[in-house]
Design a protein around this motif. Structure first.
Motif, short mmCIF file in Angstrom:
data_model
loop_
_atom_site.label_atom_id
_atom_site.label_comp_id
_atom_site.label_asym_id
_atom_site.label_seq_id
_atom_site.Cartn_x
_atom_site.Cartn_y
_atom_site.Cartn_z
N PHE A 30 -1.65 -17.34 19.32
CA PHE A 30 -0.21 -17.13 19.28
C PHE A 30 0.15 -15.65 19.13
N ASN A 31 -0.84 -14.80 18.88
CA ASN A 31 -0.59 -13.37 18.78
C ASN A 31 -0.67 -12.73 20.16
N TYR A 32 -0.17 -11.51 20.26
CA TYR A 32 -0.16 -10.80 21.54
C TYR A 32 -1.37 -9.88 21.73
N ASP A 33 -2.00 -9.46 20.64
CA ASP A 33 -3.08 -8.49 20.76
C ASP A 33 -4.32 -9.13 21.40
N ARG A 34 -5.27 -8.27 21.76
CA ARG A 34 -6.49 -8.73 22.44
C ARG A 34 -7.73 -8.48 21.59
N CYS A 35 -7.61 -8.60 20.28
CA CYS A 35 -8.75 -8.32 19.40
C CYS A 35 -9.94 -9.22 19.70
N ILE A 36 -9.68 -10.48 20.01
CA ILE A 36 -10.79 -11.40 20.26
C ILE A 36 -11.57 -10.99 21.51
N GLU A 37 -10.86 -10.77 22.61
CA GLU A 37 -11.54 -10.37 23.84
C GLU A 37 -12.30 -9.06 23.64
N HIS A 38 -11.62 -8.11 23.01
CA HIS A 38 -12.20 -6.78 22.79
C HIS A 38 -13.46 -6.86 21.93
N TYR A 39 -13.37 -7.58 20.82
CA TYR A 39 -14.51 -7.65 19.90
C TYR A 39 -15.68 -8.42 20.52
N LEU A 40 -15.39 -9.53 21.18
CA LEU A 40 -16.48 -10.31 21.78
C LEU A 40 -17.17 -9.52 22.89
N PHE A 41 -16.40 -8.76 23.66
CA PHE A 41 -17.00 -7.94 24.71
C PHE A 41 -17.99 -6.95 24.13
N TRP A 42 -17.57 -6.20 23.11
CA TRP A 42 -18.45 -5.19 22.55
C TRP A 42 -19.59 -5.81 21.74
N SER A 43 -19.40 -7.03 21.26
CA SER A 43 -20.49 -7.72 20.58
C SER A 43 -21.57 -8.11 21.59
N LEU A 44 -21.15 -8.53 22.77
CA LEU A 44 -22.12 -8.82 23.83
C LEU A 44 -22.86 -7.55 24.25
N ARG A 45 -22.14 -6.45 24.35
CA ARG A 45 -22.77 -5.19 24.70
C ARG A 45 -23.75 -4.75 23.61
N ARG A 46 -23.43 -5.09 22.37
CA ARG A 46 -24.32 -4.78 21.24
C ARG A 46 -25.68 -5.46 21.42
N LEU A 47 -25.67 -6.63 22.07
CA LEU A 47 -26.90 -7.36 22.34
C LEU A 47 -27.57 -6.89 23.62
N GLU A 48 -27.00 -5.86 24.23
CA GLU A 48 -27.50 -5.29 25.48
C GLU A 48 -27.29 -6.21 26.67
N VAL A 49 -26.27 -7.07 26.58
CA VAL A 49 -25.81 -7.78 27.77
C VAL A 49 -25.20 -6.72 28.70
N THR A 50 -25.49 -6.79 29.98
CA THR A 50 -25.00 -5.77 30.90
C THR A 50 -23.48 -5.76 30.92
N LEU A 51 -22.91 -4.62 31.28
CA LEU A 51 -21.46 -4.50 31.31
C LEU A 51 -20.82 -5.53 32.24
N PRO A 52 -21.32 -5.71 33.48
CA PRO A 52 -20.71 -6.72 34.35
C PRO A 52 -20.79 -8.14 33.78
N ASP A 53 -21.93 -8.48 33.18
CA ASP A 53 -22.08 -9.82 32.61
C ASP A 53 -21.19 -10.02 31.39
N ALA A 54 -21.10 -8.99 30.55
CA ALA A 54 -20.23 -9.08 29.38
C ALA A 54 -18.77 -9.23 29.80
N GLN A 55 -18.37 -8.47 30.81
CA GLN A 55 -17.00 -8.59 31.30
C GLN A 55 -16.74 -9.97 31.88
N ALA A 56 -17.71 -10.49 32.63
CA ALA A 56 -17.55 -11.82 33.22
C ALA A 56 -17.41 -12.88 32.14
N ALA A 57 -18.18 -12.75 31.06
CA ALA A 57 -18.10 -13.72 29.97
C ALA A 57 -16.71 -13.73 29.35
N ILE A 58 -16.14 -12.55 29.16
CA ILE A 58 -14.81 -12.46 28.54
C ILE A 58 -13.73 -12.96 29.49
N GLU A 59 -13.85 -12.62 30.75
CA GLU A 59 -12.85 -13.06 31.72
C GLU A 59 -12.87 -14.58 31.91
#
Length: 232
Positions: A60-89
């Motif tokens: 119900f909020n407008y911010d994108r904290c969930i998408e933003h945090y999950l993306f960088w958490s995937l990158r923290r695990l060394e998931v590739t940028l395209p794959d991390a972006q695909a997961a969030i999208e």
């Protein structure tokens, strides 16, 4: 919208370098708890396709904290940028009041997380609605399907505003079922009325509803094994 972007920019989750989030940013928060549970049991090669498939987020909020945090958490695990972006999208996200839009630069009509407010934000105001608007922005069929498929419903930091409760009850379920409901109620007195209301919204029985006077992070941490048993 300007205030939301400024809040994103000043939050602990803001990106300060190309390496992503600061080492401990958000690591004690509720989104980290969701991320940790979602990826448990999956190999790195399986995370993008499978980790979030059993989770639907109604935000119900407008911010994108969930998408933003999950993306960088995937990158923290060394998931590739395209794959991390695909997961969030591909996340199952329902935003009844809309949002600021995609966080990725190559997505159409994007607004990067915490971006400097633009002069033409008024031209993008149709992305959001307010509590007083009659029109919602989510797909009612997708929303109803998510409710019908749910085995567990968790309310985190939810204000239980009557209009939002009515919105959540706007699904096609006709019969009671054995869905479990957990809700954080920090600072709220015990309420049989709230328990009844949550049971009616989810079309379950009152004994299936649990109210917990704890933060979102603590609920997800303390009840982790029970939550995993429902969605694992």
């Amino acid at each position: 919208m300007r205030a939301i972007l400024m809040a994103e920019a000043s939050s602990p989750l803001r990106v300060q370098s190309r390496k992503g989030l600061e080492h401990d940013a958000g690591r004690d928060g509720w989104i980290e708890q969701i991320f940790s549970m979602a990826i448990t049991g999956y190999k790195l090669s399986q995370i993008v396709e499978h980790a979030f498939k059993n989770i639907t987020l109604v935000i119900f909020n407008y911010d994108r904290c969930i998408e933003h945090y999950l993306f960088w958490s995937l990158r923290r695990l060394e998931v590739t940028l395209p794959d991390a972006q695909a997961a969030i999208e591909n996340l199952n996200i329902i935003r009844p009041y809309g949002g600021l839009g995609p966080i990725f630069r190559d997505s159409g009509s994007n607004l990067v997380f915490g971006a400097a407010p633009q002069n033409n934000l008024w031209g993008q105001i149709d992305r959001i609605r307010t509590l007083t608007d009659n029109e919602v922005m989510h797909d009612p069929q997708k929303f109803s399907a998510a409710w019908e498929a749910a085995q567990l419903v968790i309310y985190l930091g939810f204000g239980f505003h009557p209009q939002n409760m009515s919105l959540l009850a706007n699904h096609s379920l006709q019969q009671r079922r054995a869905v479990k409901v957990l809700a954080t109620t920090v600072g709220m007195p015990p309420s049989s009325e709230l328990r009844t209301s949550l049971a009616n919204v989810a079309m379950t029985t009152e004994p299936k509803v649990e109210l917990h006077d704890m933060t979102a992070s603590k609920l997800l941490s303390d009840l982790r094994w029970r939550i995993n048993s429902f969605v694992g």
